[in-house]
Design an enzyme around this catalytic site. Structure first.
Site, PDB file in Angstrom:
ATOM      1  CB  THR A 121     -10.175  11.068  -2.854  1.00 59.59           C
ATOM      2  OG1 THR A 121      -8.991  10.348  -2.483  1.00 59.59           O
ATOM      3  CG2 THR A 121     -10.047  11.539  -4.288  1.00 59.59           C
ATOM      4  NE  ARG A 154       1.867   1.545  -3.338  1.00 59.00           N
ATOM      5  CZ  ARG A 154       3.041   0.972  -3.581  1.00 59.00           C
ATOM      6  NH1 ARG A 154       3.278   0.440  -4.767  1.00 59.00           N
ATOM      7  NH2 ARG A 154       3.965   0.918  -2.645  1.00 59.00           N
ATOM      8  CG  ASN A 208      -5.644   7.827  -7.739  1.00 64.07           C
ATOM      9  OD1 ASN A 208      -4.494   7.496  -7.490  1.00 64.07           O
ATOM     10  ND2 ASN A 208      -6.596   7.819  -6.823  1.00 64.07           N
ATOM     11  CE  LYS A 251       1.858  -8.867 -13.527  1.00 65.24           C
ATOM     12  NZ  LYS A 251       2.692  -9.588 -14.497  1.00 65.24           N
ATOM     13  CB  CYS A 260      -8.420   4.600  -5.365  1.00 57.90           C
ATOM     14  SG  CYS A 260      -8.254   4.730  -3.573  1.00 57.90           S
TER      15      CYS A 260
END
Length: 442
Positions: A121, A154, A208, A251, A260
């Protein structure tokens, strides 16, 4: 195809192993000799479900190799994947030292034409820097193209994400190079999006940042729910059915962590600032998330008063389940604040204790036995939604704790089931459950 992968962290190791599983000849290179020695002996430096079996299978088949030798890794590679770390610097920007070092090494040791595929990234414009470094130092008679190919893996489900992801992004200003990388991924039957390099770099950060925004947004709504007596789970159910919103990343809890989201949101704020734009929305997202980790200690003091000398069972150390990663984990903030209050802490986690020890040392007690953590505890704080915690019989809290007071930072249990137990239960964005409990101790 001969593919080399620079970096054997989560992204590099998973990428290399999965490419080998697809039938390619893969060499994974890392400068850390200890890590490579572990991999060569069949031991993993990280925990990732399903990865160990794939490594064993592909090493045995002769498709997967590990080395610290750049001449061996880069000499005959057709594609070189850059998957090294880009850690956060003090000002929030991404540290590109390792990326640049790999670029120099590729230029020095490449022996034929090659496509360099960046999965790390990196800020917008980095792939142009990589290309410039390699072009300046490579042999004159060899051709290099650089492609941006951001990862969307992930932790805890990275292998599944590689083979069954939502999309693959390929950013290149060279049609031939983009088509070449596309051929690698076609067998996966995953939608492929081809863009220019800078757009591909931005896609990763934007994705993200948006997910982090959803998390902080729903946590703010949860705070309001607590004040007005609403239930955040009913609210998320209602808004999640809207196709424009969707149910994912809604959630409520004690915030995001890991390697990340915290790093990438800060890096995007800095990128915006460097281009004369104040990203106020994302600044607020970060501020909200930083505040969330302190909620369990605040709620504990409201319920039981002083925490000095109180035994606290901290349930979960990793930033999320199915990983041993404690980077930016809420547990670290909570432990620090509990220690400042004078609490005595016993932490439970099924796999993350070794990594927590590296950060915390022996300042707290650790156990892989959840009941041992709860034994004679005055308070339990749920930090990570491990299945071992979610599936724990609720009567365990009463049987093992002095008084069953539970602060659930991940809303692991239904209020209906909790209400049947003699437990004081405080969750996020939901009504408090206060039931009478027995005064017996185990």
């Amino acid at each position: 195809m001969n593919i080399s992968v620079a970096g054997t962290g989560y992204v590099g190791l998973v990428t290399g192993v999965c490419l080998a599983e697809m039938g390619h000849q893969v060499t994974c290179i890392d400068i850390q000799e200890e890590k490579i020695a572990m991999l060569q002996s069949g031991r993993l430096p990280i925990y990732e479900p399903g990865l160990e079996d794939l490594i064993e299978k592909n090493v045995t088949c002769g498709r997967l190799h590990f080395t610290t030798n750049p001449k061996y890794a880069y000499g005959n590679a057709e594609v070189i994947v850059i998957a090294v770390g880009t850690p956060e610097q003090q000002d929030g920007t991404a540290n590109l030292t390792y990326v640049r070092e790999v670029a120099y090494s590729i230029a020095q040791y490449m022996k034929n034409d090659v496509i360099v595929c960046t999965k790390s990234t990196v800020p917008v414009g980095t792939n142009d820097q990589i290309s410039e470094i390699i072009q300046r130092h490579k042999p004159a008679n060899h051709h290099v193209e650089v492609v941006a190919n951001p990862e969307f893996l992930r932790e805890g489900s990275a292998v599944v994400d590689f083979f069954y992801g939502d999309r693959i992004v390929i950013g290149s200003d060279c049609h031939k190079a983009a088509a070449f990388i596309e051929q690698i991924y076609l067998p996966l039957d995953i939608p492929i999006i081809k863009t220019d390099i800078k757009s591909a770099e931005m896609i990763k950060y934007a994705a993200n940042a948006f997910l982090a925004t959803k998390i902080s947004f729903i946590n703010e709504i949860a705070t309001i729910c607590e004040q007005v007596g609403a239930n955040i789970e009913e609210v998320t159910k209602g808004i999640g059915k809207d196709k424009r919103i969707g149910p994912y990343f809604l959630k409520a809890g004690i915030g995001y962590g890991g390697s990340c989201f915290p790093k990438d949101t800060k890096a995007l704020v800095q990128l915006a600032g460097n281009n004369q734009h104040s990203f106020d929305l994302l600044k607020a997202v970060i501020e909200v998330n930083n505040r969330q980790a302190s909620l369990p200690v605040i709620k504990a003091k409201e319920i039981i008063g002083s925490l000095k000398g109180k035994k606290v069972a901290l349930l979960g150390l990793s930033f999320k389940p199915n990983t041993d990663d404690v980077r930016q984990a809420a547990s670290l903030v909570i432990i620090e604040e509990l220690r400042e209050e004078g609490a005595v802490i016993t932490a439970f986690d099924p796999i993350a204790i070794p990594n927590a020890l590296q950060v915390l040392g022996n300042t707290i007690e650790y156990t892989q036995d959840i009941r041992q953590a709860l034994l004679h505890a005055d308070l339990a704080i749920i930090v990570t939604e491990w299945e071992e915690i979610k599936q724990l019989p609720l009567e365990t809290f009463e049987l093992y704790m002095k008084k069953p007071v539970v602060i659930d930072g991940r809303n692991c249990y239904s209020l209906k089931e909790i209400s049947k137990q003699p437990i004081t239960y405080i969750s996020i964005g939901r009504p408090i459950v206060t039931n009478e409990y027995k005064n017996s101790e185990t």
